[in-house]
Scaffold this active site. Structure first.
Site, PDB file in Angstrom:
ATOM      1  N   ASP A 164      -6.702  -0.882   6.946  1.00 26.55           N
ATOM      2  CA  ASP A 164      -6.885  -2.331   7.029  1.00 26.55           C
ATOM      3  C   ASP A 164      -5.484  -2.879   6.799  1.00 26.55           C
ATOM      4  O   ASP A 164      -4.982  -2.877   5.672  1.00 26.55           O
ATOM      5  CB  ASP A 164      -7.831  -2.823   5.930  1.00 26.55           C
ATOM      6  CG  ASP A 164      -8.062  -4.323   6.053  1.00 26.55           C
ATOM      7  OD1 ASP A 164      -7.092  -5.042   6.345  1.00 26.55           O
ATOM      8  OD2 ASP A 164      -9.203  -4.775   5.868  1.00 26.55           O
ATOM      9  N   HIS A 165      -4.842  -3.337   7.876  1.00 23.90           N
ATOM     10  CA  HIS A 165      -3.406  -3.602   7.737  1.00 23.90           C
ATOM     11  C   HIS A 165      -3.109  -4.739   6.751  1.00 23.90           C
ATOM     12  O   HIS A 165      -1.998  -4.835   6.249  1.00 23.90           O
ATOM     13  CB  HIS A 165      -2.745  -3.827   9.106  1.00 23.90           C
ATOM     14  CG  HIS A 165      -2.993  -5.159   9.717  1.00 23.90           C
ATOM     15  ND1 HIS A 165      -4.127  -5.468  10.414  1.00 23.90           N
ATOM     16  CD2 HIS A 165      -2.234  -6.289   9.735  1.00 23.90           C
ATOM     17  CE1 HIS A 165      -4.060  -6.709  10.839  1.00 23.90           C
ATOM     18  NE2 HIS A 165      -2.930  -7.239  10.444  1.00 23.90           N
ATOM     19  N   HIS A 170     -10.518  -7.683   6.514  1.00 16.83           N
ATOM     20  CA  HIS A 170      -9.330  -8.253   5.871  1.00 16.83           C
ATOM     21  C   HIS A 170      -9.675  -9.188   4.700  1.00 16.83           C
ATOM     22  O   HIS A 170      -9.144  -9.040   3.603  1.00 16.83           O
ATOM     23  CB  HIS A 170      -8.494  -9.055   6.878  1.00 16.83           C
ATOM     24  CG  HIS A 170      -8.112  -8.265   8.103  1.00 16.83           C
ATOM     25  ND1 HIS A 170      -7.808  -6.935   8.059  1.00 16.83           N
ATOM     26  CD2 HIS A 170      -7.992  -8.626   9.403  1.00 16.83           C
ATOM     27  CE1 HIS A 170      -7.511  -6.508   9.281  1.00 16.83           C
ATOM     28  NE2 HIS A 170      -7.621  -7.512  10.117  1.00 16.83           N
TER      29      HIS A 170
HETATM   30  C1  BG6 Z   1      -6.659  -8.083  13.547  1.00 13.05           C
HETATM   31  C2  BG6 Z   1      -7.700  -8.884  14.287  1.00 13.05           C
HETATM   32  O1  BG6 Z   1      -7.266  -7.133  12.728  1.00 13.05           O
HETATM   33  O2  BG6 Z   1      -5.876  -8.961  12.752  1.00 13.05           O
HETATM   34  C3  BG6 Z   1      -7.039  -9.951  15.140  1.00 13.05           C
HETATM   35  O3  BG6 Z   1      -8.451  -8.016  15.115  1.00 13.05           O
HETATM   36  C4  BG6 Z   1      -6.116 -10.794  14.308  1.00 13.05           C
HETATM   37  O4  BG6 Z   1      -8.016 -10.754  15.792  1.00 13.05           O
HETATM   38  C5  BG6 Z   1      -5.168  -9.927  13.498  1.00 13.05           C
HETATM   39  O5  BG6 Z   1      -5.382 -11.623  15.187  1.00 13.05           O
HETATM   40  C6  BG6 Z   1      -4.362 -10.760  12.512  1.00 13.05           C
HETATM   41  O6  BG6 Z   1      -3.386  -9.983  11.924  1.00 13.05           O
HETATM   42  P1  BG6 Z   1      -2.043 -10.622  11.368  1.00 13.05           P
HETATM   43  O7  BG6 Z   1      -1.356  -9.510  10.662  1.00 13.05           O
HETATM   44  O8  BG6 Z   1      -1.289 -11.122  12.569  1.00 13.05           O
HETATM   45  O9  BG6 Z   1      -2.459 -11.740  10.472  1.00 13.05           O
END
Ligand code: BG6
Length: 514
Positions: free
Chosen positions: A201-202, A264
């Site tokens: 989960d980044h 997230h």
């Molecule tokens: C992803 C979602 O996990 O996270 C996307 O699938 C979203 O829809 C993205 O745009 C957002 O990531 P970050 O790091 O740009 O906030």
């Protein structure tokens, strides 16, 4: 310039991390968007900064017709466009020779035999002791095929002291509901040991997100106040200015609840709400996060309309341009009722958080990209400076800005200069950029290093994925059984529908202006 060397006398704390180990990173879907925009730039930055072991290599596996040279060119273009550090011409030859490509279909067993052979050759060239990380950057429907083929080809080593390591990284979405998530997890468990599985989960790799722990447990002043006695409510906002872009194929079947909240935002919530862990050990940390998910109060049908709002963006105006509504985006059905915005009021049923509302919201096509967690403290008693309840004092707020300007700020009331005793709210600000000078590593950089080092702290365990789905499924079920197909609209470029304002304003609170 900030001095991050160990000679800096103020630098303290335990570095519990192991070093990343020599390995080959095998990317399934190595020709795709995630690889080009995130994974290859992440590996490049870490290599350039000397964080990777000298013996590492990458192999991309995908359907696209490419050879090693084409793949290196593909990587170069991705890195030039998306890397945090600019491409260093002097370093590039050393990096590109580590990139390899194998073309083939994931359901062709022969390709796995070829893969094994290529990996053995790469091991020899770079002196890698057989350690492998398989990164599944592929649509969920292909997970089972890839995972069982990897195993049948004899590419999964046992977990013991003497064998080289095998680890697998799985991207979200892990399922689209509890049942399908259990299926994915069962497939993974059939072929890998839980210790070998890294569900990414980044958001957990973002610098400010990790700072939640440092702030809560590395300072004495917050934790005593971190409970229902002093905290009025918490707001978590993840706003994106982009629309659905080119991802309608996936997104229209998912929607904001599955795409952002199930993973997230609930993970952010666990870091804010968890009890103090007694060790940095991955499973201790994950047990504590899991306990929060176990205490999420299910939203009942009776409370549903006052606790959950969904909406979809209509046409609007953003960054000086007219932008189409969601249903006009390429690949989206004209009748789609998929939500691109969700706001929820939720409660955590435990001693610490009893009766403290958590308001969470996320949306696409908001006025700007801004993610923040705000802890609003209770008001001071209505005496002295706060005696005039027509004009109450602004309560203290601790706001953690996750992106784009990483940092934190504390709102406090201070005396306005002059003869009268009047209080004015001011902000004490800390910005990562201005204090530490450098750009923080991207989330994927940190997380890939953690997998190389065998540290699963910032990854989701099976139970956490499934518990999140239990809570989310309850909402999905109520939506699915609702007699109305109508979904409120908000204009692209605005902060969401009026219904979302009502959700919080009926409690005499307001969404924060970001
Ligand atoms: C992803 C979602 O996990 O996270 C996307 O699938 C979203 O829809 C993205 O745009 C957002 O990531 P970050 O790091 O740009 O906030």
């Amino acid at each position: 310039m900030f001095n991050a060397s160990s000679e800096n006398p103020l630098l303290a704390g335990t570095n519990t991390a192991n070093d990343p180990q020599p390995c080959i990173l095998v990317i399934f879907g190595g020709g795709g968007d995630l690889t080009r925009r995130k994974l290859l730039p992440a590996v490049y930055n870490q290599a350039l900064e000397g964080e990777l072991p000298a013996n590492f290599a990458v192999l991309g596996l995908a359907l696209e017709e490419m050879n090693d040279d084409d793949y290196r060119e593909f990587a170069r273009k991705g890195i030039e466009k998306h890397s945090r550090q600019p491409l260093d011409q002097a370093y590039w030859p050393d990096f590109e020779k580590r990139l390899h490509y194998l073309q083939g279909s994931f359901d062709d067993p022969d390709i796995y035999a070829q893969l094994k052979q290529r990996l053995d050759e790469i091991d020899k060239t770079f002196g890698i002791p057989g350690n492998r990380i398989f990164y599944l950057a592929i649509p969920p429907g292909l997970i089972e095929t890839c995972v069982s083929n990897i195993n049948h080809a004899g590419l999964v080593m046992p977990v013991d002291e003497t064998s080289p390591f095998t680890r697998i990284i799985v991207e979200k979405p892990i399922g689209k509901d509890l049942e399908s998530a259990r299926d994915v997890n069962a497939t993974l468990s059939k072929n890998f040991d839980e210790q070998q599985i890294y569900r990414i989960d980044h958001y957990l790799g973002k610098e400010t997100v990790q700072n939640i722990l440092a702030m809560r447990f590395g300072n004495a002043i917050f934790e005593p106040l971190w409970n229902s006695r002093y905290i009025d409510h918490v707001q978590i906002t993840v706003a994106e200015s982009e629309g659905v872009g080119t991802r309608a194929g996936y997104y229209d079947g998912a929607g904001a609840l599955r795409d952002m909240i199930q993973n997230h935002i609930l993970q952010l919530l666990t870091l804010i709400a968890m009890e103090p862990p007694w060790s940095m050990d991955a499973d201790v940390m994950r047990d504590h996060r899991q306990n929060v998910l176990n205490c999420l109060s299910p939203i009942s049908r009776k409370d549903f309309n006052s606790h959950v709002v969904r909406a979809q963006y209509g046409p609007g105006f953003q960054h000086g341009e007219d932008v189409p509504g969601y249903r006009r985006e390429t690949g989206v059905s004209q009748h789609s009722t998929t939500e691109t915005y969700v706001a929820i009021k939720l409660f955590i049923d435990n001693w610490r958080w009893s009766s403290v509302p958590f308001y969470i919201r996320t949306g696409k096509r908001m006025p700007k990209r801004a993610s923040e967690i705000a802890i609003q403290f209770k008001s001071v008693p209505p005496i002295l400076f706060n005696a005039n309840q027509e004009k109450p004092l602004e309560p203290n707020v601790l706001a953690l800005s996750i992106q784009p300007n990483e940092g934190l700020s504390l709102r406090i009331g201070t005396k306005l200069p002059g003869n009268k005793l009047r209080i004015y709210p001011v902000k004490m600000d800390f910005l990562y950029g201005s204090t530490f000078g450098e750009q923080s590593p991207e989330a994927y950089e940190r997380l890939l290093l953690d997998v190389m080092a065998g540290d699963a702290t910032l990854f989701m365990r099976r139970d956490s994925v499934e518990s999140s789905w239990v809570w989310i499924d309850n909402i999905l079920d109520i939506w699915a059984n609702s007699s109305s197909r109508w979904i409120p609209e908000y204009n692209a470029g605005t902060w969401g529908p009026l219904e979302a304002d009502r959700l919080i304003e009926t409690d005499n609170r307001k969404w924060r202006l970001l």
